[in-house]
Design a protein around this motif. Structure first.
Motif, PDB file in Angstrom:
ATOM      1  N   ALA A 401     -19.253  10.510  26.354  1.00  0.00           N
ATOM      2  CA  ALA A 401     -18.527  10.295  27.792  1.00  0.00           C
ATOM      3  C   ALA A 401     -19.922   9.855  28.705  1.00  0.00           C
ATOM      4  N   LEU A 402     -20.906  10.678  28.551  1.00  0.00           N
ATOM      5  CA  LEU A 402     -22.056  10.497  29.261  1.00  0.00           C
ATOM      6  C   LEU A 402     -22.729   9.221  29.122  1.00  0.00           C
ATOM      7  N   ALA A 403     -22.971   8.824  27.527  1.00  0.00           N
ATOM      8  CA  ALA A 403     -23.556   7.315  27.259  1.00  0.00           C
ATOM      9  C   ALA A 403     -22.633   6.540  27.890  1.00  0.00           C
ATOM     10  N   LEU A 404     -21.497   6.462  27.885  1.00  0.00           N
ATOM     11  CA  LEU A 404     -20.468   5.578  28.215  1.00  0.00           C
ATOM     12  C   LEU A 404     -20.627   5.341  30.062  1.00  0.00           C
ATOM     13  N   SER A 405     -20.752   6.467  30.575  1.00  0.00           N
ATOM     14  CA  SER A 405     -20.926   6.623  32.030  1.00  0.00           C
ATOM     15  C   SER A 405     -22.254   5.936  32.392  1.00  0.00           C
ATOM     16  N   VAL A 406     -23.139   6.168  31.743  1.00  0.00           N
ATOM     17  CA  VAL A 406     -24.439   5.413  31.949  1.00  0.00           C
ATOM     18  C   VAL A 406     -24.460   4.153  31.797  1.00  0.00           C
ATOM     19  N   LEU A 407     -23.726   3.404  30.730  1.00  0.00           N
ATOM     20  CA  LEU A 407     -23.444   1.919  30.630  1.00  0.00           C
ATOM     21  C   LEU A 407     -22.710   1.543  31.695  1.00  0.00           C
ATOM     22  N   ALA A 408     -21.548   2.311  32.057  1.00  0.00           N
ATOM     23  CA  ALA A 408     -20.986   1.778  33.233  1.00  0.00           C
ATOM     24  C   ALA A 408     -21.595   1.765  34.457  1.00  0.00           C
ATOM     25  N   MET A 409     -22.381   2.754  34.917  1.00  0.00           N
ATOM     26  CA  MET A 409     -23.058   2.757  35.971  1.00  0.00           C
ATOM     27  C   MET A 409     -24.148   1.638  35.999  1.00  0.00           C
ATOM     28  N   VAL A 410     -24.790   1.316  34.964  1.00  0.00           N
ATOM     29  CA  VAL A 410     -25.933   0.260  34.986  1.00  0.00           C
ATOM     30  C   VAL A 410     -24.994  -0.964  35.369  1.00  0.00           C
ATOM     31  N   PHE A 411     -24.019  -1.323  34.564  1.00  0.00           N
ATOM     32  CA  PHE A 411     -23.021  -2.442  34.953  1.00  0.00           C
ATOM     33  C   PHE A 411     -22.596  -2.565  36.350  1.00  0.00           C
ATOM     34  N   TRP A 412     -22.227  -1.428  37.001  1.00  0.00           N
ATOM     35  CA  TRP A 412     -21.819  -1.411  38.236  1.00  0.00           C
ATOM     36  C   TRP A 412     -22.981  -1.731  39.246  1.00  0.00           C
ATOM     37  N   GLY A 413     -24.051  -1.230  38.893  1.00  0.00           N
ATOM     38  CA  GLY A 413     -25.442  -1.362  39.766  1.00  0.00           C
ATOM     39  C   GLY A 413     -25.732  -2.718  39.570  1.00  0.00           C
ATOM     40  N   TYR A 414     -25.825  -3.485  38.619  1.00  0.00           N
ATOM     41  CA  TYR A 414     -26.175  -4.811  38.460  1.00  0.00           C
ATOM     42  C   TYR A 414     -24.923  -5.830  39.443  1.00  0.00           C
ATOM     43  N   ARG A 415     -23.756  -5.128  39.361  1.00  0.00           N
ATOM     44  CA  ARG A 415     -22.737  -5.924  39.965  1.00  0.00           C
ATOM     45  C   ARG A 415     -22.824  -5.889  41.336  1.00  0.00           C
ATOM     46  N   MET A 416     -23.542  -4.505  41.855  1.00  0.00           N
ATOM     47  CA  MET A 416     -23.471  -4.560  43.232  1.00  0.00           C
ATOM     48  C   MET A 416     -24.682  -5.143  43.913  1.00  0.00           C
ATOM     49  N   TRP A 417     -25.703  -5.714  43.095  1.00  0.00           N
ATOM     50  CA  TRP A 417     -26.882  -6.390  43.057  1.00  0.00           C
ATOM     51  C   TRP A 417     -26.194  -7.714  43.360  1.00  0.00           C
ATOM     52  N   TRP A 418     -25.374  -8.079  42.350  1.00  0.00           N
ATOM     53  CA  TRP A 418     -24.735  -9.724  42.543  1.00  0.00           C
ATOM     54  C   TRP A 418     -23.940  -9.656  43.609  1.00  0.00           C
ATOM     55  N   GLN A 419     -23.208  -8.914  44.051  1.00  0.00           N
ATOM     56  CA  GLN A 419     -22.257  -8.812  45.060  1.00  0.00           C
ATOM     57  C   GLN A 419     -22.953  -9.075  46.247  1.00  0.00           C
ATOM     58  N   ARG A 420     -24.303  -8.444  46.492  1.00  0.00           N
ATOM     59  CA  ARG A 420     -24.992  -8.443  47.764  1.00  0.00           C
ATOM     60  C   ARG A 420     -25.898  -9.743  47.881  1.00  0.00           C
ATOM     61  N   ARG A 421     -25.642 -10.677  47.138  1.00  0.00           N
ATOM     62  CA  ARG A 421     -26.445 -11.778  47.066  1.00  0.00           C
ATOM     63  C   ARG A 421     -26.117 -12.711  48.384  1.00  0.00           C
TER      64      ARG A 421
END
Length: 497
Positions: A401-421
């Protein structure tokens, strides 16, 4: 001439200084906000942004390789069933006979230790020193305890007795099989992970005054849309994962190439090391004195003219309270004892050790896990958790669960970067970082404190310190180039309306 009136100015392509309706993080101070805290938060936002963007790929690789490594105990049982499992039987031959069978199968190897079978369907593992093996590796010869039949052999690594698949995946997780250079990737990930995680916690819990309620912090906002929804998931999942990430970081750094050495020095200075039998230390010293590297092991047992055999050493250890799986280390020099240690890392941890006199079979020294210093216990528990061994399957599921949450948070982080363009830019564009200038808005004492903390942490965790300096140098150079590029435009007076 401008076609817009001052009452209706042209909206910017993007705004880095205000909070929009979609929940964009604010870089500008809120009305009534304390100037020092506002500047600190902007500085933390910029650090969190760049650290997350640049370090995230290393974190992803570490999470993926760690996720596979967690299930290596099951992989070992599946891949090496022929060596690890036997047909259950009622009786068992002596450990001496089992060790002799392993020695006959490998006459050029030297007996090092024996891990007796603990169940009727388990094999005995005879560990031997053999030429051509990498440092820390032994030859594991598997023997049927019921009739001393040799079942096969594999390499074994470390005190955990990792077999080839686990050793290969462990090295993949640690260094990508690139040696010392590859270890930088995992140390970089571990060095920055706690910085990003703690910084994100501060940013998330202080984002807006009205969102300081516990439910807003711990649970994503189902009513949010767009970037605010992404941030809600990113922040709330990060809060739940924080404790696990901190523990994974702390234990991972103890194995690292540079920070690990500093941590070892600190543990030594405060007497936090894991204690060891003094008899075992004497044994190791005697082994190093034998420059041939083999000692006098002419007989098949590998321990000279000792009156006590492996079975006697095991019986003495059992009478001293050592239960369950154990490893019996044979004497490597004249007068050295047997060392018997428990090998269970799951809770409750069984790590008791005894030294057994090879002449008369008496226990001459005991070392109990209960007597370990607190920091040594915490280190032992933390490493067991990191490896997925402390609580068995629940530990593995928690790490999953911890590894999957890290992968999800990285995805959401990059997604926020894209949404802020900038959405009105004609060319491809990504999200902009928080504007510079937060450091100049801080009082001198705050800057001095931040510099002192950065230097202290950088000395303790060198990879973090060096990468932070590189980030500051690149960021400063980019800022100077942009300032020089924008200077000619600033000197040109705007046309009159």
């Amino acid at each position: 001439m401008s076609t817009r009136t001052p009452e209706h100015p042209e909206p910017p392509a993007s705004s880095d200084a205000r909070t929009d309706e979609a929940g964009t993080e604010s870089a500008a101070p809120r009305p009534g906000a304390r100037p020092t805290w506002s500047a600190l938060r902007r500085l933390l936002l910029r650090l969190h942004f760049y650290a997350g963007i640049l370090v995230a790929p290393f974190v992803v690789v570490a999470a993926l390789t760690g996720l596979v490594y967690v299930y290596t105990p099951q992989l070992e049982q599946a891949l090496y069933a022929e060596q690890l499992r036997v047909e259950p039987g009622d009786g068992a031959v002596s450990l001496e006979r089992q060790a002799a069978a392993a020695a006959e199968a490998h006459p050029d190897a030297e007996l090092s230790a024996v891990r007796p079978a603990t169940a009727p369907d388990e094999s005995t593992r005879v560990l031997m020193n053999a030429d051509g093996l990498p440092d820390g590796h032994l030859l594991a010869v598997f023997v049927d305890p019921h009739d001393a039949t040799v079942l096969g052999d594999l390499t074994s690594y470390g005190s955990s007795g990792s077999l080839p698949v686990r050793s290969w995946l462990a090295e993949l997780h640690r260094s990508l099989h690139l040696g010392d250079a590859g270890r930088l990737y995992s140390e970089l990930a571990a060095s920055w992970l706690w910085v990003v995680a703690l910084g994100g916690l501060v940013l998330w819990t202080t984002r807006r005054r009205r969102e300081r309620r516990l439910r807003r912090i711990l649970l994503p906002d189902a009513s949010a849309t767009g970037r605010a929804r992404t941030m809600s998931w990113h922040g709330s999942v990060g809060v739940w994962a924080l404790a696990g990430l901190a523990l994974i970081t702390a234990t991972g750094l103890t194995w690292s190439q540079y920070a690990g050495g500093n941590i070892s020095q600190i543990r030594e200075a405060f007497h936090w090391q894991t204690p060891a039998l003094s008899a075992a230390a004497d044994t190791e010293h005697a082994a190093h004195e034998d420059h041939s590297g083999h000692g006098d092991h002419g007989d098949h047992e590998g321990h000279g003219a000792s009156a006590t055999d492996l079975d006697g050493a095991l019986a003495a250890a059992r009478s001293a309270g050592l239960d369950g799986p154990v490893e019996i280390g044979v004497p490597v020099a004249e007068g050295a004892p047997y060392t018997v240690k428990e090998t269970v890392r799951s809770w409750p941890v069984q790590q008791d050790q005894v030294a057994v006199d090879a002449a008369d079979g008496t226990v001459v020294e005991e070392l109990r896990f209960d007597d370990f210093p607190l920091m040594a216990k915490l280190t032992n528990w933390g490493i067991g958790f990191h490896m997925g061994l402390l609580f068995g399957l629940p530990n593995q599921l928690l790490l999953t669960a911890l590894a999957l949450s890290v992968l999800a948070m990285v995805f959401w982080g990059y997604r926020m970067w894209w949404q802020r363009r900038p959405t009105r830019a004609g060319a491809f564009a990504m999200g902009r970082p928080v504007p510079r200038g937060a450091g100049r808005a801080l009082p001198w004492w705050c800057v001095a404190l931040l510099v002192a903390c950065a230097v202290g942490v950088g000395v303790l965790i060198p990879v973090l310190g060096v990468s932070l300096l590189c980030f500051l140098a690149v960021d400063t150079a980019v800022g100077l180039l942009r300032r020089r590029r924008d200077r000619p435009h600033a000197s040109v007076a705007p046309p009159s309306a």
